[in-house]
Each structure stands twice: as structure tokens, then as C-alpha cells.
Write a protein that holds these residues in place. Structure first.
Motif, PDB file in Angstrom:
ATOM      1  N   GLN A  20       0.774  -1.150   0.134  1.00 23.67           N
ATOM      2  CA  GLN A  20      -0.124  -0.170   0.038  1.00 23.67           C
ATOM      3  C   GLN A  20       0.844   1.239   0.258  1.00 23.67           C
ATOM      4  OE1 GLN A  20      -2.556  -0.610   3.431  1.00 23.67           O
ATOM      5  NE2 GLN A  20      -4.155  -1.496   2.267  1.00 23.67           N
ATOM      6  N   ARG A  21       1.760   1.249   0.828  1.00 23.05           N
ATOM      7  CA  ARG A  21       2.622   2.444   0.749  1.00 23.05           C
ATOM      8  C   ARG A  21       3.617   2.540  -0.532  1.00 23.05           C
ATOM      9  NH1 ARG A  21       4.058   0.291   5.676  1.00 23.05           N
ATOM     10  NH2 ARG A  21       6.106  -0.397   5.225  1.00 23.05           N
ATOM     11  N   HIS A  22       3.873   1.449  -1.132  1.00 26.66           N
ATOM     12  CA  HIS A  22       4.546   1.334  -2.536  1.00 26.66           C
ATOM     13  C   HIS A  22       4.049   0.798  -3.624  1.00 26.66           C
ATOM     14  CE1 HIS A  22       7.609   1.399   1.117  1.00 26.66           C
ATOM     15  NE2 HIS A  22       8.318   1.964   0.233  1.00 26.66           N
ATOM     16  N   PRO A  23       2.706   1.521  -4.135  1.00 28.75           N
ATOM     17  CA  PRO A  23       2.018   1.062  -5.108  1.00 28.75           C
ATOM     18  C   PRO A  23       2.728   0.787  -6.400  1.00 28.75           C
ATOM     19  CG  PRO A  23       1.877   3.420  -4.890  1.00 28.75           C
ATOM     20  CD  PRO A  23       2.565   3.042  -3.823  1.00 28.75           C
ATOM     21  N   SER A  24       4.011   1.232  -6.823  1.00 27.68           N
ATOM     22  CA  SER A  24       4.731   1.016  -8.060  1.00 27.68           C
ATOM     23  C   SER A  24       5.796  -0.305  -8.098  1.00 27.68           C
ATOM     24  CB  SER A  24       5.627   2.162  -8.158  1.00 27.68           C
ATOM     25  OG  SER A  24       6.370   2.432  -7.423  1.00 27.68           O
ATOM     26  N   PHE A  25       5.584  -0.884  -6.779  1.00 30.36           N
ATOM     27  CA  PHE A  25       6.612  -2.316  -6.482  1.00 30.36           C
ATOM     28  C   PHE A  25       6.447  -3.196  -7.423  1.00 30.36           C
ATOM     29  CE2 PHE A  25       7.192  -6.411  -4.648  1.00 30.36           C
ATOM     30  CZ  PHE A  25       8.638  -5.987  -4.305  1.00 30.36           C
ATOM     31  N   LEU A  26       5.284  -3.539  -7.803  1.00 26.16           N
ATOM     32  CA  LEU A  26       4.892  -4.591  -9.134  1.00 26.16           C
ATOM     33  C   LEU A  26       5.635  -4.063 -10.462  1.00 26.16           C
ATOM     34  CD1 LEU A  26       1.667  -6.240  -8.244  1.00 26.16           C
ATOM     35  CD2 LEU A  26       3.935  -6.993  -7.467  1.00 26.16           C
ATOM     36  N   SER A  27       5.707  -3.122 -10.521  1.00 30.76           N
ATOM     37  CA  SER A  27       6.121  -2.343 -11.936  1.00 30.76           C
ATOM     38  C   SER A  27       7.585  -2.546 -11.896  1.00 30.76           C
ATOM     39  CB  SER A  27       5.920  -0.668 -12.056  1.00 30.76           C
ATOM     40  OG  SER A  27       4.565  -0.609 -12.036  1.00 30.76           O
ATOM     41  N   GLU A  28       8.206  -2.442 -10.696  1.00 31.17           N
ATOM     42  CA  GLU A  28       9.702  -2.550 -10.668  1.00 31.17           C
ATOM     43  C   GLU A  28      10.226  -3.918 -10.423  1.00 31.17           C
ATOM     44  OE1 GLU A  28      10.799  -0.508  -7.075  1.00 31.17           O
ATOM     45  OE2 GLU A  28      10.022   1.516  -7.763  1.00 31.17           O
ATOM     46  N   TYR A  29       9.374  -4.908 -10.168  1.00 26.07           N
ATOM     47  CA  TYR A  29       9.516  -6.291 -10.207  1.00 26.07           C
ATOM     48  C   TYR A  29       8.508  -6.975 -10.967  1.00 26.07           C
ATOM     49  CZ  TYR A  29      12.710  -4.845  -6.200  1.00 26.07           C
ATOM     50  OH  TYR A  29      13.744  -4.572  -5.723  1.00 26.07           O
ATOM     51  N   PRO A  30       8.456  -6.969 -12.290  1.00 24.11           N
ATOM     52  CA  PRO A  30       7.575  -7.629 -12.949  1.00 24.11           C
ATOM     53  C   PRO A  30       7.269  -8.851 -13.072  1.00 24.11           C
ATOM     54  CG  PRO A  30       9.200  -6.550 -14.568  1.00 24.11           C
ATOM     55  CD  PRO A  30       9.288  -6.127 -13.213  1.00 24.11           C
ATOM     56  N   GLU A  31       8.520  -9.586 -13.002  1.00 20.85           N
ATOM     57  CA  GLU A  31       8.406 -10.960 -12.859  1.00 20.85           C
ATOM     58  C   GLU A  31       7.945 -11.609 -11.589  1.00 20.85           C
ATOM     59  OE1 GLU A  31      11.802  -9.669 -10.296  1.00 20.85           O
ATOM     60  OE2 GLU A  31      10.943  -9.276 -12.319  1.00 20.85           O
ATOM     61  N   LEU A  32       7.543 -10.900 -10.681  1.00 25.14           N
ATOM     62  CA  LEU A  32       6.806 -11.224  -9.516  1.00 25.14           C
ATOM     63  C   LEU A  32       5.485 -10.972  -9.739  1.00 25.14           C
ATOM     64  CD1 LEU A  32       6.806 -12.007  -6.634  1.00 25.14           C
ATOM     65  CD2 LEU A  32       6.894  -9.746  -5.703  1.00 25.14           C
TER      66      LEU A  32
END
Length: 228
Positions: A20-32
Motif C-alpha cells: 500500500q505504501r509502495h504502489p509501484s512495487f510490482l512495476s519494478e519487479y514485473p517477474e513477481l
């Protein structure tokens, strides 16, 4: 016994809070993101499922593009192999040095669609034809200091040549040559192919087929000498 479950719940809550605090996290780790399982019935997260699908589509498109490139390369290599085979068969039929040299010239010009072909043969032989595409070098490699490095390496080279090398190999046609392939023929001489296309022969291109052509022509010239 309940401690592990409590720990897992705490960790899951921490992960959720972090995301929630880092909504762009999945953009930085697309493989996850591509590995996550998303319940489609929950509309709020449907966008993530759509994103995963888009990622898979893009990966599939890239794989299809690469497969098409490899298929095209394989087709080109097959055609080249057929031409090398045809050259080999034609040279097997040649029974004199003159016929051998003319066959090399004709096959490389016609089957390989080359603009200029030059054959530099060491020594002097009165039976060889007088032509712009054939040059006899009486003194052998010693008479070609400009090509000494090539002859010492015993490996084909391709790319753009200096003006002096082009003039040595192609004479009056040198100004029109934008790229070339040079193939040492052992003690027999040098085979040169010139093109008006600057990208036809490049330094980084593979030399497998050039080596095959050089080996075939070298063997054919030796055979013609033995028969004479």
C-alpha cells in the motif's frame, strides 16, 4: 501451535501494508507480478490480472518475433548451403586449371549474386585465361605486402577495405566496391568478392560459409594442378 499462524498473519499484513505504501512495487519487479494468482471475481484487483495478461502477450509477441527471425536465418543458411554444394559439384566436374578458375568465377557471380569476383593466383601458368577477374602473382605472397596480415592469419575477413587494398584487388572497379570478403586459398592465392552494398559484408558476420567456399576452391585448384 498457534504461533506460526500468528507470525504468518503478521507477515502477510506487513506485506500488504508495504504494498500500500509502495504502489509501484510490482512495476519494478514485473517477474513477481507475473507469478501472482489473482481472484478474478474481485473486481478491484481485475486490473492486475489484465496487466499480467498484457505482460504475457508482450512476451509471446517477442518470442514470436525472435522465432520468425531464426526461421528466416535458417532459410537463408539453407539456401547458402545449397549454393556451396552446387559450387562443389561443379568444381568436381572441372578437369583443368582453366575450367576450374572459370567455374569459380561463374558460380560465385551467378549463384551467389556477387557484383565483383577476383581470383589472385600465386605463380605463372600459361594455360590460364587472360581476364580482369584473374590475376597471376608471380612472386607469390611476397608480392602482396598489403595483404600480408590476411595471408598470415589464414582466415577469411569481411567488411570495408582501405582504398589501396581495393585498388590492388579490384582495379578499375575499386571505387564502386563498398564492402568485400577475402578468402586466403592456402599456397594457391586469394579469392575476393566485392559488393556495391556497404552492408553485404560486415566485420561481425559469420565466416563459416566463407571458410567452406575457400576450402572447396583450394582443394579444386590443387586437384587441377595434379591433373595437369
Amino acid at each position: 501451535m498457534n504461533a506460526p499462524l500468528s507470525d504468518e498473519a503478521t507477515e502477510a499484513g506487513a506485506v500488504a501494508a508495504y504494498l500500500q505504501r509502495h504502489p509501484s512495487f510490482l512495476s519494478e519487479y514485473p517477474e513477481l507480478a507475473a507469478q501472482l494468482t489473482v481472484p478474478r471475481e474481485q473486481g478491484a484487483v481485475a486490473s492486475l490480472a489484465a496487466w499480467q495478461l498484457q505482460q504475457l502477450r508482450e512476451k509471446n509477441a517477442e518470442l514470436e518475433r525472435r522465432l520468425a527471425e531464426l526461421t528466416a536465418i535458417a532459410a537463408d543458411n539453407e539456401r547458402l548451403m545449397e549454393r556451396v554444394h552446387a559450387l562443389t559439384v561443379a568444381l568436381l566436374r572441372a578437369n583443368t586449371l582453366e575450367v576450374t578458375t572459370r567455374t569459380v568465377m561463374a558460380r560465385l557471380s551467378e549463384d551467389f549474386h556477387t557484383e565483383q569476383v577476383r581470383l589472385l593466383l600465386f605463380g605463372n601458368n600459361a594455360d590460364l585465361p587472360r581476364s580482369d577477374w584473374l590475376r597471376q602473382v608471380g612472386g607469390g605472397a611476397a608480392d602482396l605486402p598489403e595483404l600480408a596480415e590476411l595471408l598470415q592469419r589464414h582466415e577469411p575477413v569481411s567488411g570495408r577495405l582501405s582504398a589501396d587494398k581495393l585498388a590492388l584487388l579490384f582495379g578499375d572497379e575499386a571505387p564502386a566496391i563498398r564492402s568485400a570478403a577475402l578468402m586466403p586459398l592456402g599456397d594457391a592465392g586469394i579469392l575476393a568478392i566485392g559488393s556495391h552494398d556497404p552492408d553485404r559484408f560486415q566485420p561481425g558476420m559469420g565466416t563459416l560459409f566463407l571458410k567452406m567456399i575457400a576450402a572447396t576452391v583450394t582443394a579444386a585448384l590443387a586437384r587441377a594442378h595434379d591433373l595437369s
